[in-house]
Design a protein around this motif. Structure first.
Motif, PDB file in Angstrom:
ATOM      1  N   SER A  93       0.859  -1.190   0.000  1.00  0.00           N
ATOM      2  CA  SER A  93       0.000   0.000   0.000  1.00  0.00           C
ATOM      3  C   SER A  93       0.892   1.237   0.000  1.00  0.00           C
ATOM      4  O   SER A  93       1.904   1.291   0.709  1.00  0.00           O
ATOM      5  CB  SER A  93      -0.892   0.009   1.252  1.00  0.00           C
ATOM      6  N   ARG A  94       0.532   2.227  -0.796  1.00  0.00           N
ATOM      7  CA  ARG A  94       1.299   3.474  -0.875  1.00  0.00           C
ATOM      8  C   ARG A  94       0.569   4.635  -0.198  1.00  0.00           C
ATOM      9  O   ARG A  94       0.871   5.790  -0.456  1.00  0.00           O
ATOM     10  CB  ARG A  94       1.595   3.820  -2.337  1.00  0.00           C
ATOM     11  N   ARG A  95      -0.375   4.315   0.661  1.00  0.00           N
ATOM     12  CA  ARG A  95      -1.147   5.376   1.320  1.00  0.00           C
ATOM     13  C   ARG A  95      -0.439   5.900   2.562  1.00  0.00           C
ATOM     14  O   ARG A  95      -1.027   6.071   3.617  1.00  0.00           O
ATOM     15  CB  ARG A  95      -2.527   4.844   1.685  1.00  0.00           C
ATOM     16  N   ILE A  96       0.869   6.112   2.447  1.00  0.00           N
ATOM     17  CA  ILE A  96       1.661   6.707   3.517  1.00  0.00           C
ATOM     18  C   ILE A  96       2.508   7.817   2.919  1.00  0.00           C
ATOM     19  O   ILE A  96       2.606   7.943   1.704  1.00  0.00           O
ATOM     20  CB  ILE A  96       2.541   5.647   4.226  1.00  0.00           C
ATOM     21  N   MET A 151       3.998   0.083   2.288  1.00  0.00           N
ATOM     22  CA  MET A 151       3.906  -0.760   3.479  1.00  0.00           C
ATOM     23  C   MET A 151       3.059  -1.999   3.232  1.00  0.00           C
ATOM     24  O   MET A 151       2.209  -2.025   2.344  1.00  0.00           O
ATOM     25  CB  MET A 151       3.299   0.039   4.643  1.00  0.00           C
ATOM     26  N   ILE A 152       3.337  -3.050   4.010  1.00  0.00           N
ATOM     27  CA  ILE A 152       2.478  -4.222   4.050  1.00  0.00           C
ATOM     28  C   ILE A 152       2.090  -4.450   5.509  1.00  0.00           C
ATOM     29  O   ILE A 152       2.894  -4.246   6.421  1.00  0.00           O
ATOM     30  CB  ILE A 152       3.135  -5.492   3.457  1.00  0.00           C
ATOM     31  N   ALA A 153       0.842  -4.862   5.713  1.00  0.00           N
ATOM     32  CA  ALA A 153       0.314  -5.124   7.049  1.00  0.00           C
ATOM     33  C   ALA A 153      -0.487  -6.419   7.004  1.00  0.00           C
ATOM     34  O   ALA A 153      -0.929  -6.838   5.932  1.00  0.00           O
ATOM     35  CB  ALA A 153      -0.561  -3.958   7.504  1.00  0.00           C
ATOM     36  N   PRO A 154      -0.681  -7.066   8.148  1.00  0.00           N
ATOM     37  CA  PRO A 154      -1.496  -8.288   8.153  1.00  0.00           C
ATOM     38  C   PRO A 154      -2.892  -8.020   7.597  1.00  0.00           C
ATOM     39  O   PRO A 154      -3.454  -6.953   7.804  1.00  0.00           O
ATOM     40  CB  PRO A 154      -1.552  -8.661   9.638  1.00  0.00           C
ATOM     41  N   GLN A 155      -3.444  -9.005   6.900  1.00  0.00           N
ATOM     42  CA  GLN A 155      -4.794  -8.847   6.346  1.00  0.00           C
ATOM     43  C   GLN A 155      -5.808  -8.599   7.459  1.00  0.00           C
ATOM     44  O   GLN A 155      -6.730  -7.801   7.303  1.00  0.00           O
ATOM     45  CB  GLN A 155      -5.166 -10.093   5.542  1.00  0.00           C
ATOM     46  N   LEU A 162       6.064  10.505   8.754  1.00  0.00           N
ATOM     47  CA  LEU A 162       5.960   9.136   8.249  1.00  0.00           C
ATOM     48  C   LEU A 162       5.240   8.239   9.259  1.00  0.00           C
ATOM     49  O   LEU A 162       4.336   7.473   8.894  1.00  0.00           O
ATOM     50  CB  LEU A 162       7.355   8.587   7.951  1.00  0.00           C
ATOM     51  N   LEU A 163       5.612   8.335  10.514  1.00  0.00           N
ATOM     52  CA  LEU A 163       4.983   7.509  11.547  1.00  0.00           C
ATOM     53  C   LEU A 163       3.486   7.806  11.665  1.00  0.00           C
ATOM     54  O   LEU A 163       2.670   6.889  11.779  1.00  0.00           O
ATOM     55  CB  LEU A 163       5.664   7.744  12.897  1.00  0.00           C
ATOM     56  N   LYS A 164       3.133   9.089  11.629  1.00  0.00           N
ATOM     57  CA  LYS A 164       1.708   9.467  11.731  1.00  0.00           C
ATOM     58  C   LYS A 164       0.904   8.929  10.548  1.00  0.00           C
ATOM     59  O   LYS A 164      -0.233   8.500  10.701  1.00  0.00           O
ATOM     60  CB  LYS A 164       1.584  10.989  11.809  1.00  0.00           C
ATOM     61  N   SER A 165       1.518   8.974   9.355  1.00  0.00           N
ATOM     62  CA  SER A 165       0.805   8.485   8.168  1.00  0.00           C
ATOM     63  C   SER A 165       0.579   6.978   8.251  1.00  0.00           C
ATOM     64  O   SER A 165      -0.449   6.466   7.811  1.00  0.00           O
ATOM     65  CB  SER A 165       1.577   8.844   6.895  1.00  0.00           C
ATOM     66  N   LEU A 209      -6.326   9.167   2.434  1.00  0.00           N
ATOM     67  CA  LEU A 209      -5.714  10.051   1.446  1.00  0.00           C
ATOM     68  C   LEU A 209      -4.869  11.109   2.144  1.00  0.00           C
ATOM     69  O   LEU A 209      -5.272  11.635   3.183  1.00  0.00           O
ATOM     70  CB  LEU A 209      -6.790  10.723   0.586  1.00  0.00           C
ATOM     71  N   GLU A 210      -3.709  11.398   1.575  1.00  0.00           N
ATOM     72  CA  GLU A 210      -2.809  12.380   2.161  1.00  0.00           C
ATOM     73  C   GLU A 210      -2.990  13.743   1.502  1.00  0.00           C
ATOM     74  O   GLU A 210      -3.184  13.843   0.283  1.00  0.00           O
ATOM     75  CB  GLU A 210      -1.345  11.947   1.990  1.00  0.00           C
ATOM     76  N   ARG A 211      -2.922  14.791   2.312  1.00  0.00           N
ATOM     77  CA  ARG A 211      -2.986  16.140   1.766  1.00  0.00           C
ATOM     78  C   ARG A 211      -1.739  16.399   0.924  1.00  0.00           C
ATOM     79  O   ARG A 211      -0.615  16.204   1.380  1.00  0.00           O
ATOM     80  CB  ARG A 211      -3.056  17.165   2.904  1.00  0.00           C
ATOM     81  N   GLY A 212      -1.924  16.830  -0.304  1.00  0.00           N
ATOM     82  CA  GLY A 212      -0.797  17.035  -1.203  1.00  0.00           C
ATOM     83  C   GLY A 212      -0.280  15.756  -1.825  1.00  0.00           C
ATOM     84  O   GLY A 212       0.735  15.758  -2.519  1.00  0.00           O
ATOM     85  N   GLY A 213      -0.978  14.633  -1.585  1.00  0.00           N
ATOM     86  CA  GLY A 213      -0.560  13.345  -2.152  1.00  0.00           C
ATOM     87  C   GLY A 213      -1.119  13.135  -3.546  1.00  0.00           C
ATOM     88  O   GLY A 213      -1.435  14.087  -4.266  1.00  0.00           O
ATOM     89  N   ARG A 214      -1.257  11.872  -3.923  1.00  0.00           N
ATOM     90  CA  ARG A 214      -1.747  11.555  -5.255  1.00  0.00           C
ATOM     91  C   ARG A 214      -3.195  12.006  -5.423  1.00  0.00           C
ATOM     92  O   ARG A 214      -4.030  11.758  -4.546  1.00  0.00           O
ATOM     93  CB  ARG A 214      -1.660  10.046  -5.507  1.00  0.00           C
TER      94      ARG A 214
END
Length: 520
Positions: free
Chosen positions: A115-118, A123-127, A187-190, A414-419
């Motif tokens: 996932s690129r939502r950071i 990142m990858i996380a458990p399902q 980064l940690l907050k995202s 979604l990140e502010r200023g992101g994609r």
């Protein structure tokens, strides 16, 4: 014409061949001679992407010795040898014939896809799972080589979240990216926001944190450890990664200022407060200190000494020295080629098993549909999914549903200023947006009713003497209607509650036309 006998002809041919061989063999480089050692500068054979800042490696050409005088017999032997194909040096055999730089992909295990939502990297996380009851999760942030480290990570990890960041050539790219003290906390907050979104919780937080690097990735770790954000780090995993610089005019004395944050962390680990695993190869880079030299220097700073040992390790690595004190562990391996450098990534699995898992006891993850997928399925059933159309933007969507841009961002990670959002993308509309949309619609209706009487209301309104009802037709304007009934546009507006510059009149709309003013 001079005729030569068979014997004389053979002698002339032999002399000619000898001279040709002497000239030819003198022009050959040293590496063309099988019996002669090849003189090559010892340099690491890793790609420039894997080098520290300003230290891309280019192979040095072999040095050719000056041609020596050769006898006739020697020349014939050399000519025969030169005609034979050169034998290649056999490659080092690896267990199962596996290349450390391209190991088999085991898949993702209990983990979801990248996932690129950071704010940076992926990142990858458990399902499912991977969180404590209070919303805590464990996090490993790895710098340089997201694809190979993921393959080793999923073999043993069952709960921690993995963030992987690749920033390009040299350690300088990593140190510059994290030079600002706000980059790492952001980064940690995202990551926390993304975990909250995935799990459907209001809030999540990082419980245990480790920084990991391979090759040039140590540049980012050095910067983070110097900042206040570095205090949160519980473990460092350095896979053939920390290089150093030499003091000016020396080829043995290292610059301690560059290694200060690593040495400081190693001291804490040696006392048992932190965990630090550090491996090094036998690659000798040109012009700067190798990972082996840095390891020896750091151990010396702690008053210790690397001890000799022997053991075969993962992906063909040969352990030859080690140091253990408290939570500080150093491993030195033989090998000075690219596969040996790549093989250090294979240590991630064992480090997780031997050190991280017993230390953290991370909440376990498991396979299954994650919370955000369930939320989207439920949202589709209740009609709160919005599919983005071409030309739409978040502010317009938020206004339409009576919510805020921030609420939509938080709901969808979604990140502010992101994609930017893309046509066809599904957005979950916050639950509060439904009520807000209804309230907004009611307010708008009430406001419109005050300003513009409805058709039924206009028709049923009591008309004053001389007033008539006019039904608006296509092409009608207030000006035309006013002229037709010998009144003014202003009088029409006042009688019907219309605002100058407001919504235009529509076909079918009923207007009360006031009585024309009496002429004096």
């Amino acid at each position: 014409m001079l005729r030569l006998g068979d014997q004389s002809y053979r002698q002339v041919a032999a002399v000619t061949l000898t001279v040709a061989c002497v000239l030819l063999c003198g022009a050959l480089p040293a590496h063309a001679e099988p019996d002669q050692p090849t003189l090559v500068a010892v340099t690491p054979t890793v790609s420039p992407v894997e080098q520290p800042s300003g230290a891309a490696v280019s192979p040095q050409p072999p040095t050719a010795p000056a041609p020596a005088k050769t006898s006739k017999a020697t020349s014939e032997v050399q000519a025969k040898k030169a005609s034979k194909p050169r034998k290649r040096r056999p490659r080092k055999r690896r267990p199962g014939g596996v290349s450390p730089c391209m190991t088999k992909d085991p898949g993702f295990g209990v983990y979801d896809r990248w996932s690129r939502r950071i704010s940076m990297g992926q990142m990858i996380a458990p399902q499912r799972g991977g969180l404590t009851r209070g919303g805590g999760f464990d996090l490993i942030i790895h710098f340089h080589g997201h694809y190979p480290i993921r393959k080793e990570f999923v073999k043993e990890a069952k709960g921690p979240v993995l963030v992987a960041i690749d920033l390009g050539v040299g350690s300088g790219a990593y140190s510059r990216a994290f030079a600002s003290p706000s980059t790492f906390p952001t980064l940690l907050k995202s990551v926390e926001r993304e975990m909250a979104r995935r799990s459907g919780r209001k809030k999540t937080y990082v419980r245990k944190l480790a920084l990991s690097s391979w090759s040039a990735g140590y540049g980012a770790i050095g910067q983070i450890l110097r900042q206040t954000g570095g205090k949160k780090v519980d473990a460092l995993l350095l896979f053939d990664s920390v290089y150093g610089g030499y003091v000016s005019g020396s080829t043995t004395k290292l610059k301690t200022a560059e290694l200060k944050p690593f040495i400081k962390f190693a001291r804490k680990a040696a006392r048992g407060g932190k965990l630090m695993f550090q491996s090094h190869s036998s690659i000798i880079p040109p012009g700067y200190a190798s990972t082996g030299e840095v390891s020896a220097h750091m151990v010396k700073q702690l008053g210790g000494k690397l001890r000799r040992t022997r053991r075969n390790d993962v992906l063909g690595l040969e352990l030859y020295e080690r140091y253990d004190r408290g939570g500080y562990h150093v491993r030195g391996y033989k090998g000075n080629d690219k596969p040996d450098h790549c093989a250090h990534l294979g240590l991630m699995k064992d480090v997780l098993k031997v050190h991280i898992n017993p230390r953290w006891h991370s909440p376990r993850g498991r396979k299954g549909k994650r919370a955000i997928a369930k939320a989207k399925a439920q949202a589709r059933r209740s009609g709160t999914i919005h599919t983005v159309s071409s030309g739409e933007h978040l502010s317009g969507i938020a206004k339409r549903y009576g919510t805020t841009v921030r609420a939509i961002r938080n709901e969808n990670g979604l990140e502010r200023g992101g994609r930017p959002i893309q046509p066809g993308q599904d957005l979950v509309i916050p639950k509060s947006a439904k009520k807000a949309a209804k309230k907004t619609a009611k307010k708008a209706t009430a406001k419109a009713a005050k300003r513009t009487p409805a058709a039924g209301a206009a028709a049923s309104s009591r008309l004053a003497a001389g007033e008539v009802i006019h039904s608006v037709a296509s092409g009608h304007t207030l000006g035309k209607i006013a002229r037709r009934y010998h009144t003014t546009v202003e009088a029409l507006r006042q009688r019907n509650g219309l605002v100058k510059g407001g919504k235009p009149i529509r076909p079918g709309q009923k207007l009360i036309v006031p009585a024309p003013a009496k002429k004096r």
